[in-house]
Every structure is written in structure tokens, then in C-alpha cells.
Scaffold this motif. Structure first.
Motif, PDB file in Angstrom:
ATOM      1  N   UNK A   3       9.733  21.662  37.553  1.00 22.72           N
ATOM      2  CA  UNK A   3       8.800  20.535  37.651  1.00 22.72           C
ATOM      3  C   UNK A   3       7.856  20.514  36.458  1.00 22.72           C
ATOM      4  N   UNK A   4       7.284  21.662  36.111  1.00 23.06           N
ATOM      5  CA  UNK A   4       6.348  21.724  34.983  1.00 23.06           C
ATOM      6  C   UNK A   4       7.038  21.358  33.684  1.00 23.06           C
ATOM      7  N   UNK A   5       8.249  21.862  33.476  1.00 23.10           N
ATOM      8  CA  UNK A   5       8.976  21.565  32.240  1.00 23.10           C
ATOM      9  C   UNK A   5       9.386  20.092  32.217  1.00 23.10           C
ATOM     10  N   UNK A  18       6.957  16.196  29.175  1.00 22.10           N
ATOM     11  CA  UNK A  18       7.153  15.131  28.196  1.00 22.10           C
ATOM     12  C   UNK A  18       7.383  15.688  26.790  1.00 22.10           C
ATOM     13  N   UNK A  19       8.023  16.826  26.730  1.00 25.73           N
ATOM     14  CA  UNK A  19       8.423  17.385  25.436  1.00 25.73           C
ATOM     15  C   UNK A  19       9.938  17.426  25.425  1.00 25.73           C
ATOM     16  N   UNK A  20      10.564  16.458  24.790  1.00 27.62           N
ATOM     17  CA  UNK A  20      12.030  16.388  24.790  1.00 27.62           C
ATOM     18  C   UNK A  20      12.681  17.682  24.298  1.00 27.62           C
ATOM     19  N   UNK A  21      12.114  18.296  23.276  1.00 25.41           N
ATOM     20  CA  UNK A  21      12.727  19.516  22.739  1.00 25.41           C
ATOM     21  C   UNK A  21      12.745  20.628  23.776  1.00 25.41           C
ATOM     22  N   UNK A  22      11.713  20.720  24.577  1.00 22.31           N
ATOM     23  CA  UNK A  22      11.660  21.756  25.610  1.00 22.31           C
ATOM     24  C   UNK A  22      12.609  21.434  26.757  1.00 22.31           C
ATOM     25  N   UNK A  23      12.637  20.173  27.160  1.00 25.81           N
ATOM     26  CA  UNK A  23      13.539  19.777  28.246  1.00 25.81           C
ATOM     27  C   UNK A  23      15.000  19.931  27.855  1.00 25.81           C
ATOM     28  N   UNK A  24      15.309  19.718  26.575  1.00 25.47           N
ATOM     29  CA  UNK A  24      16.695  19.768  26.109  1.00 25.47           C
ATOM     30  C   UNK A  24      17.075  21.098  25.476  1.00 25.47           C
ATOM     31  N   UNK A  50       4.986  24.180  22.266  1.00 23.45           N
ATOM     32  CA  UNK A  50       3.894  25.135  22.453  1.00 23.45           C
ATOM     33  C   UNK A  50       3.355  24.970  23.866  1.00 23.45           C
ATOM     34  N   UNK A  51       2.757  26.036  24.351  1.00 20.03           N
ATOM     35  CA  UNK A  51       2.108  26.011  25.660  1.00 20.03           C
ATOM     36  C   UNK A  51       0.662  26.418  25.451  1.00 20.03           C
ATOM     37  N   UNK A  52      -0.220  25.736  26.129  1.00 20.54           N
ATOM     38  CA  UNK A  52      -1.630  26.060  25.995  1.00 20.54           C
ATOM     39  C   UNK A  52      -2.199  26.423  27.355  1.00 20.54           C
ATOM     40  N   UNK A  53      -3.037  27.444  27.333  1.00 20.43           N
ATOM     41  CA  UNK A  53      -3.774  27.830  28.528  1.00 20.43           C
ATOM     42  C   UNK A  53      -5.248  27.534  28.269  1.00 20.43           C
ATOM     43  N   UNK A  61      -0.984  22.849  29.440  1.00 22.09           N
ATOM     44  CA  UNK A  61       0.077  21.885  29.174  1.00 22.09           C
ATOM     45  C   UNK A  61       1.050  22.413  28.125  1.00 22.09           C
ATOM     46  N   UNK A  62       2.219  21.782  28.093  1.00 23.81           N
ATOM     47  CA  UNK A  62       3.198  21.971  27.024  1.00 23.81           C
ATOM     48  C   UNK A  62       3.044  20.801  26.067  1.00 23.81           C
ATOM     49  N   UNK A  63       3.364  21.012  24.808  1.00 24.41           N
ATOM     50  CA  UNK A  63       3.371  19.904  23.859  1.00 24.41           C
ATOM     51  C   UNK A  63       4.262  20.250  22.684  1.00 24.41           C
ATOM     52  N   UNK A  64       4.576  19.237  21.909  1.00 23.21           N
ATOM     53  CA  UNK A  64       5.303  19.424  20.654  1.00 23.21           C
ATOM     54  C   UNK A  64       4.696  18.472  19.641  1.00 23.21           C
ATOM     55  N   UNK A  65       5.168  18.537  18.425  1.00 21.45           N
ATOM     56  CA  UNK A  65       4.624  17.676  17.386  1.00 21.45           C
ATOM     57  C   UNK A  65       4.476  18.440  16.087  1.00 21.45           C
ATOM     58  N   UNK A  66       3.812  17.848  15.109  1.00 15.20           N
ATOM     59  CA  UNK A  66       3.759  18.437  13.776  1.00 15.20           C
ATOM     60  C   UNK A  66       3.021  19.772  13.699  1.00 15.20           C
ATOM     61  N   UNK A  67       2.100  20.022  14.607  1.00 14.09           N
ATOM     62  CA  UNK A  67       1.351  21.283  14.521  1.00 14.09           C
ATOM     63  C   UNK A  67       2.207  22.507  14.824  1.00 14.09           C
ATOM     64  N   UNK A  68       3.336  22.332  15.490  1.00  8.19           N
ATOM     65  CA  UNK A  68       4.205  23.467  15.802  1.00  8.19           C
ATOM     66  C   UNK A  68       4.782  24.032  14.500  1.00  8.19           C
ATOM     67  N   UNK A  69       5.470  23.202  13.740  1.00  6.40           N
ATOM     68  CA  UNK A  69       6.062  23.650  12.470  1.00  6.40           C
ATOM     69  C   UNK A  69       4.981  24.040  11.474  1.00  6.40           C
TER      70      UNK A  69
END
Length: 194
Positions: A24-26, A30-36, A81-84, A95-103
Motif C-alpha cells: 500500500x505504501x509503495x 506515486x514514484x513510478x521507478x519504485x513501483x516498477x 528516496x525515502x524520508x522520515x 514519504x517516498x519520492x523521486x526526481x532530480x535530487x536523487x541523481x
């Protein structure tokens, strides 16, 4: 290895592992890279996240620990990335997120790892500028929950950086923080007292 990555608080890591184990959390992330992601995903490179508020013209302000960020690796690259966050009851998954800050974070960490001086890596957010930096604390054994960027610390703006500030260019904190104050200067609204 000059980077001394501090261990994350065990409860913070547990919340991320629990969230990664929850379909459910994954799914709601709304992070396609994590879901896929094909194969196992693991949280790595925990970094304390500090927020810098109220920067003065001298480059001082209030830095406070607000959470821990984990890069989520699948195979040979970080896909999210995951943030606490710190709550009155302790550490909680945010939350989980993706985007330019990861790379950008991965690149800045690789660059920092080539430096000669040992550092403790942290993240420093300047919300007033929508800016995130890799904060290389000169004391690798410092308490991760405390501190303000010291003059000898190094700040590496992550991409995307605000206009006029080069991403991935290391700056001494004593040099960069005063520059940020010029960005924060407020222009009085028409008809308001100057």
C-alpha cells in the motif's frame, strides 16, 4: 574513504523498511521507478536532513534536524528516496519520492568521496530559496542532530540550484551563506513601508 556516513537512528530505518514492505505504501508513493522496480530495493546512504531558517546578512540562521533521507537502491542505482521525520513520539516514515535530487545527491556524494579531508555528509535545505545542498561537516564525529554550518564546512548545491548558484560546485559555508542572504532580500511591495 573521507566520507563518514553516520548511522541513522534505528527507529527511522525501521519505519522505512516497514514502508518498503508495505504494498500500500509503495503503491501510493506515486514514484513510478519504485513501483516498477525489478528486484529487491534497499535503503542506503542515510543522511540527516537539516533545515536552515532565518538567514541573516551575516550568513547565520537556525539549522535544525527535521528528518533522515535514505536513497532507495535497486540494482546498481538509486531509483527513489525515502524520508522520515521527527515527531513528538519519535521517528516516523514521511514519504517516498523521486526526481532530480536523487541523481544529484549521488553525484555530489561521489565527488565528496574524492576529497582529501574527512567529512560527515548531511543535507541542508534552504526552503526560502527552494534549495538543497550536500552539507559536508568538517567534524566527521559530530552529533548529527546538532550544529549550524561552520565556516570550514563545505556546501555543495544540488541540481536544480537557484539561478546564479552553480550546482555541484563546492563552497565553504563562510563564502556561500552570505551570498544566500542577497537572494533572500525582500523587495517592499508598492505602497508598503520600506
Amino acid at each position: 574513504m573521507p566520507l563518514h556516513v553516520p548511522p541513522a537512528p534505528a527507529p527511522a530505518l525501521r519505519t522505512v523498511l516497514t514502508a518498503l514492505g508495505s504494498p500500500t505504501a509503495v503503491h501510493e508513493a506515486r514514484t513510478p521507478a519504485l513501483k516498477n522496480a525489478q528486484g529487491p530495493v534497499t535503503p542506503e546512504l542515510p543522511l540527516p536532513v537539516h533545515v536552515l531558517d532565518g538567514i541573516t546578512p551575516e550568513g547565520t540562521g537556525t539549522a535544525r534536524l527535521t528528518g533522515w533521507r535514505f536513497l532507495i537502491r535497486c540494482g546498481d542505482r538509486a531509483v527513489a528516496a525515502a524520508e522520515t521525520r521527527l515527531t513528538p513520539d519519535g521517528w516516523a516514515f514521511s514519504h517516498f519520492f523521486e526526481g532530480p535530487y536523487i541523481a544529484s545527491t549521488e553525484l555530489a556524494l561521489r565527488q565528496a568521496d574524492l576529497m582529501q579531508q574527512p567529512y560527515q555528509p548531511r543535507l541542508l535545505s534552504v526552503p526560502e530559496l527552494y534549495m538543497l545542498t550536500l552539507w559536508l561537516h568538517a567534524d566527521p564525529t559530530a552529533d548529527t542532530a546538532a550544529g549550524h554550518p561552520a565556516p570550514a564546512d563545505v556546501l555543495v548545491p544540488l541540481a536544480p540550484a537557484p539561478p546564479g548558484i552553480a550546482a555541484h560546485r563546492p563552497h565553504r559555508a563562510a563564502d556561500l551563506l552570505p551570498v544566500l542572504t542577497t537572494r533572500l532580500a525582500r523587495v517592499p511591495l508598492l505602497g508598503s513601508p520600506a
